[in-house]
Design an enzyme around this catalytic site. Structure first.
Site, PDB file in Angstrom:
ATOM      1  N   ARG A   1       3.571  21.231   3.578  1.00  0.00           N
ATOM      2  CA  ARG A   1       4.742  21.424   4.433  1.00  0.00           C
ATOM      3  C   ARG A   1       5.259  22.836   4.242  1.00  0.00           C
ATOM      4  O   ARG A   1       5.581  23.240   3.124  1.00  0.00           O
ATOM      5  CB  ARG A   1       5.846  20.431   4.055  1.00  0.00           C
TER       6      ARG A   1
ATOM      7  N   LYS B   1       8.745  15.759  -0.018  1.00  0.00           N
ATOM      8  CA  LYS B   1       7.311  15.927  -0.236  1.00  0.00           C
ATOM      9  C   LYS B   1       6.910  17.356   0.099  1.00  0.00           C
ATOM     10  O   LYS B   1       7.449  17.979   1.009  1.00  0.00           O
ATOM     11  CB  LYS B   1       6.526  14.931   0.622  1.00  0.00           C
TER      12      LYS B   1
ATOM     13  N   ARG C   1       8.796   3.730  10.189  1.00  0.00           N
ATOM     14  CA  ARG C   1       8.679   4.830  11.159  1.00  0.00           C
ATOM     15  C   ARG C   1       7.325   5.516  11.005  1.00  0.00           C
ATOM     16  O   ARG C   1       6.590   5.253  10.055  1.00  0.00           O
ATOM     17  CB  ARG C   1       9.767   5.873  10.874  1.00  0.00           C
TER      18      ARG C   1
ATOM     19  N   GLU D   1       5.364   1.918   0.514  1.00  0.00           N
ATOM     20  CA  GLU D   1       5.380   2.860  -0.618  1.00  0.00           C
ATOM     21  C   GLU D   1       5.208   2.127  -1.939  1.00  0.00           C
ATOM     22  O   GLU D   1       5.894   1.137  -2.196  1.00  0.00           O
ATOM     23  CB  GLU D   1       6.725   3.587  -0.694  1.00  0.00           C
TER      24      GLU D   1
ATOM     25  N   GLY E   1      14.581   6.376  -0.535  1.00  0.00           N
ATOM     26  CA  GLY E   1      14.214   7.787  -0.496  1.00  0.00           C
ATOM     27  C   GLY E   1      14.896   8.599  -1.591  1.00  0.00           C
ATOM     28  O   GLY E   1      15.080   9.792  -1.444  1.00  0.00           O
ATOM     29  N   GLY E   2      15.265   7.923  -2.681  1.00  0.00           N
ATOM     30  CA  GLY E   2      15.836   8.634  -3.824  1.00  0.00           C
ATOM     31  C   GLY E   2      17.352   8.691  -3.823  1.00  0.00           C
ATOM     32  O   GLY E   2      17.951   9.151  -4.792  1.00  0.00           O
TER      33      GLY E   2
ATOM     34  N   GLU F   1       9.356   0.526  -1.559  1.00  0.00           N
ATOM     35  CA  GLU F   1      10.080   0.543  -0.284  1.00  0.00           C
ATOM     36  C   GLU F   1       9.088   0.507   0.871  1.00  0.00           C
ATOM     37  O   GLU F   1       7.936   0.890   0.691  1.00  0.00           O
ATOM     38  CB  GLU F   1      10.874   1.853  -0.132  1.00  0.00           C
TER      39      GLU F   1
ATOM     40  N   LEU G   1       9.456   3.115 -14.293  1.00  0.00           N
ATOM     41  CA  LEU G   1       8.085   3.547 -14.600  1.00  0.00           C
ATOM     42  C   LEU G   1       8.147   5.035 -14.931  1.00  0.00           C
ATOM     43  O   LEU G   1       8.664   5.825 -14.145  1.00  0.00           O
ATOM     44  CB  LEU G   1       7.156   3.268 -13.420  1.00  0.00           C
TER      45      LEU G   1
HETATM   46  C1  MV4 Z   1      11.379   4.540  -9.197  1.00  0.00           C
HETATM   47  C2  MV4 Z   1      10.916   5.435 -10.193  1.00  0.00           C
HETATM   48  C3  MV4 Z   1      10.541   4.889 -11.398  1.00  0.00           C
HETATM   49  N1  MV4 Z   1      10.637   3.560 -11.613  1.00  0.00           N
HETATM   50  N2  MV4 Z   1      11.461   3.230  -9.453  1.00  0.00           N
HETATM   51  C4  MV4 Z   1      12.490   7.847  -5.924  1.00  0.00           C
HETATM   52  C5  MV4 Z   1      12.490   7.737  -4.454  1.00  0.00           C
HETATM   53  C6  MV4 Z   1      12.479   6.301  -4.147  1.00  0.00           C
HETATM   54  N3  MV4 Z   1      11.627   6.038  -3.038  1.00  0.00           N
HETATM   55  C7  MV4 Z   1      12.011   5.631  -5.386  1.00  0.00           C
HETATM   56  N4  MV4 Z   1      12.040   6.612  -6.425  1.00  0.00           N
HETATM   57  C8  MV4 Z   1      11.682   6.284  -7.682  1.00  0.00           C
HETATM   58  N5  MV4 Z   1      11.743   4.969  -7.986  1.00  0.00           N
HETATM   59  C9  MV4 Z   1      11.096   2.762 -10.638  1.00  0.00           C
HETATM   60  N6  MV4 Z   1      11.194   1.450 -10.878  1.00  0.00           N
HETATM   61  C10 MV4 Z   1      10.843   6.780  -9.903  1.00  0.00           C
HETATM   62  C11 MV4 Z   1      11.251   7.234  -8.633  1.00  0.00           C
HETATM   63  C12 MV4 Z   1      11.114   8.650  -8.421  1.00  0.00           C
HETATM   64  C13 MV4 Z   1      10.168   9.168  -7.536  1.00  0.00           C
HETATM   65  C14 MV4 Z   1       9.343   8.347  -6.778  1.00  0.00           C
HETATM   66  C15 MV4 Z   1       8.430   8.860  -5.904  1.00  0.00           C
HETATM   67  C16 MV4 Z   1       8.281  10.229  -5.792  1.00  0.00           C
HETATM   68  C17 MV4 Z   1       9.079  11.077  -6.522  1.00  0.00           C
HETATM   69  C18 MV4 Z   1      10.021  10.569  -7.402  1.00  0.00           C
HETATM   70  C19 MV4 Z   1      10.838  11.421  -8.147  1.00  0.00           C
HETATM   71  C20 MV4 Z   1      11.754  10.902  -8.991  1.00  0.00           C
HETATM   72  C21 MV4 Z   1      11.913   9.513  -9.131  1.00  0.00           C
END
Ligand code: MV4
Length: 447
Positions: free
Chosen positions: A337, A237, A291, A275, A164-165, A287, A203
């Site tokens: 939200r 979100k 839930r 996700e 979740g970041g 991930e 990415l």
């Molecule tokens: C990443 C990514 C870019 N590349 N993984 C943020 C939350 C977590 N669930 C995973 N996240 C990210 N993983 C890779 N390999 C960018 C993020 C990310 C992000 C992902 C989903 C929604 C918002 C985001 C905001 C910043 C970074």
């Protein structure tokens, strides 16, 4: 079927579960902190019991208090909602040890997906496409260098105990790696008591697209399409929709089947979310959430199902009430939200609601625990309402969202409603052309 379910949560999600209980003829027990004595979930449940002082750790997160509440009220099962104890495997084990039923997956599945390296390894073996990366933990900086050099920069260092970041560090170039690696490790150690990290290719401009899955715990599972949740601020979100503007029926069927087969294979029970980051037409697993999610109503609208009812059925040992072929998406749904926060800083804005009017009409669902005269306590999450609209297509859903926001009145506190109104003026939002960084970039100039 259960006679009585205890809802170990508060706010709108507690109402959501109580409503399902009522429709199923099941008694409901609300638990509440002293700060929530006047909360709607306490009023709406058949019974209620105080479980502690305002602080979440001493009430909604107190395992002994919640187990005691079950024993006192005779509740046979616990629905955890989202947040709080919903992904706490230790809690699930204790619930079972007391002869109670946890409405959700097993402790083993929660542990498996809570450890992000194990989750990814499991998904990869099950044929789910994953972000290229280290394939396991990275013990030393030397290993990190070798893997990152091989993969090419940018890379992201993630904590296996994170998610979740939390516990992520970006290394844009080789010069950033040492610091990203050591801070990811030390922050993870401090936050989770676990310094294991892994590395992924970063990415740069993906979308966040998640697949809703549902399993019966006995080797059967279905998918309920995707939700596009790319519009986030600080990993919170803000706006979620289904279908995603970039996923067609064929793609949905393909990635959906991969996900359903994966969770069927591990005998997963109940609702889950897989996700993905989506970039250049490809899905990359990041991930799995074990839930019911905040944004589940978007899926309920499009697929015409009651996910909480299904959770309760499966926890009681009954079959799911649908099969994959029954699940045909219909139209388009959007959730926004609404938080008790003051813009533009998103500063929490608790206090008394002096006037409230919820929007209504065809295709409008408002999941909210607020009421006229309710005082929002300062101790918990600032979510006060989820507005979900459903219409035959995306542009009709956007129009319906716009007119619903027109009807909404929440006076006495500040809310994030003006943000949603402003978003509906943006050509990129109207066309669906956004990614995970769009909102934060846009907010830099929004005031
Ligand atoms: C990443 C990514 C870019 N590349 N993984 C943020 C939350 C977590 N669930 C995973 N996240 C990210 N993983 C890779 N390999 C960018 C993020 C990310 C992000 C992902 C989903 C929604 C918002 C985001 C905001 C910043 C970074």
């Amino acid at each position: 079927m259960f006679n009585k379910i205890l809802i170990a949560n508060r706010g709108e999600i507690a109402l959501r579960v109580i409503r399902a209980c009522k429709e199923m003829g099941i008694g409901s027990v609300a638990v509440h902190s002293t700060a929530d004595a006047d909360a709607m979930h306490v009023r709406m449940a058949d019974e209620s019991i105080c479980i502690g002082p305002p602080s979440g750790t001493q009430s909604y997160l107190s395992i002994p208090n919640i187990i005691s509440a079950c024993e006192i009220t005779g509740a046979e099962a616990i629905h955890p909602g989202y947040g709080f104890l919903s992904e706490n495997a230790n809690f699930v084990q204790i619930v079972q040890d007391h002869g109670l039923t946890f409405i959700g997956p097993t402790a083993d599945h929660i542990n498996m997906m809570g450890d992000k390296i194990t989750a990814k390894d499991t998904m990869k073996k099950l044929g789910v496409p994953c972000v290229p990366g280290s394939d396991g933990g990275v013990p030393t900086l030397k290993d990190a260098r070798r893997i990152a050099d091989e993969m090419g920069y940018p890379v992201i260092v993630k904590a296996t105990a994170g998610g979740g970041g939390r516990g992520m560090k970006l290394a844009r170039t080789a010069d950033d790696l040492e610091e990203a690696f050591s801070t990811a490790r030390s922050e993870s150690k401090a936050a989770f008591g676990n310094d294991e990290v892994y590395i992924e290719k970063y990415l740069t401009l993906p979308r966040h697209i998640e697949i809703q899955v549902f399993g019966d715990g006995k080797g059967k599972a279905v998918h309920l399409g995707e939700r596009d949740c790319s519009l986030q601020r600080r990993h919170q979100k803000v706006f979620e929709e289904s279908p995603s503007p970039v996923v067609d029926a064929e793609t949905r069927a393909r990635i959906g089947k991969v996900c359903a087969d994966a969770v069927a294979n591990i005998n997963y029970a109940g609702a889950g979310t897989i996700e993905f980051l989506y970039e250049n037409g490809e899905f990359f697993f990041i991930e799995m959430n074990t839930r019911l999610q905040v944004e589940h109503p978007v899926t309920e609208a499009v697929y015409g199902v009651d996910l909480v009812r299904e959770q309760i059925r499966v926890a009681a040992g009954l079959p799911m009430s649908f099969e994959q072929d029954d699940l045909v998406p219909d139209g388009h749904a959007i959730e926004v939200r609404i938080n008790a926060e003051k813009l533009p800083e998103f500063r929490p804005s608790p206090g008394k609601i002096t006037q409230f009017h919820a929007p209504g009409g065809l295709g409008v669902r408002m999941d909210s625990h607020i009421y006229d005269g309710y005082s929002i306590p300062p101790y918990y999450d600032s979510l006060i309402a989820k507005l979900i609209v459903h219409a035959p297509d995306r542009s009709a859903a956007l129009a319906r969202l716009n007119r619903s926001l027109d009807e909404l009145v929440v006076d006495g506190i500040d809310t994030t409603t003006p943000l949603h109104r402003a978003l509906l003026e943006e050509p990129d939002i109207l066309s669906g052309d956004y990614d995970i960084h769009w909102l934060e970039k846009w907010l830099e100039t929004y005031r």
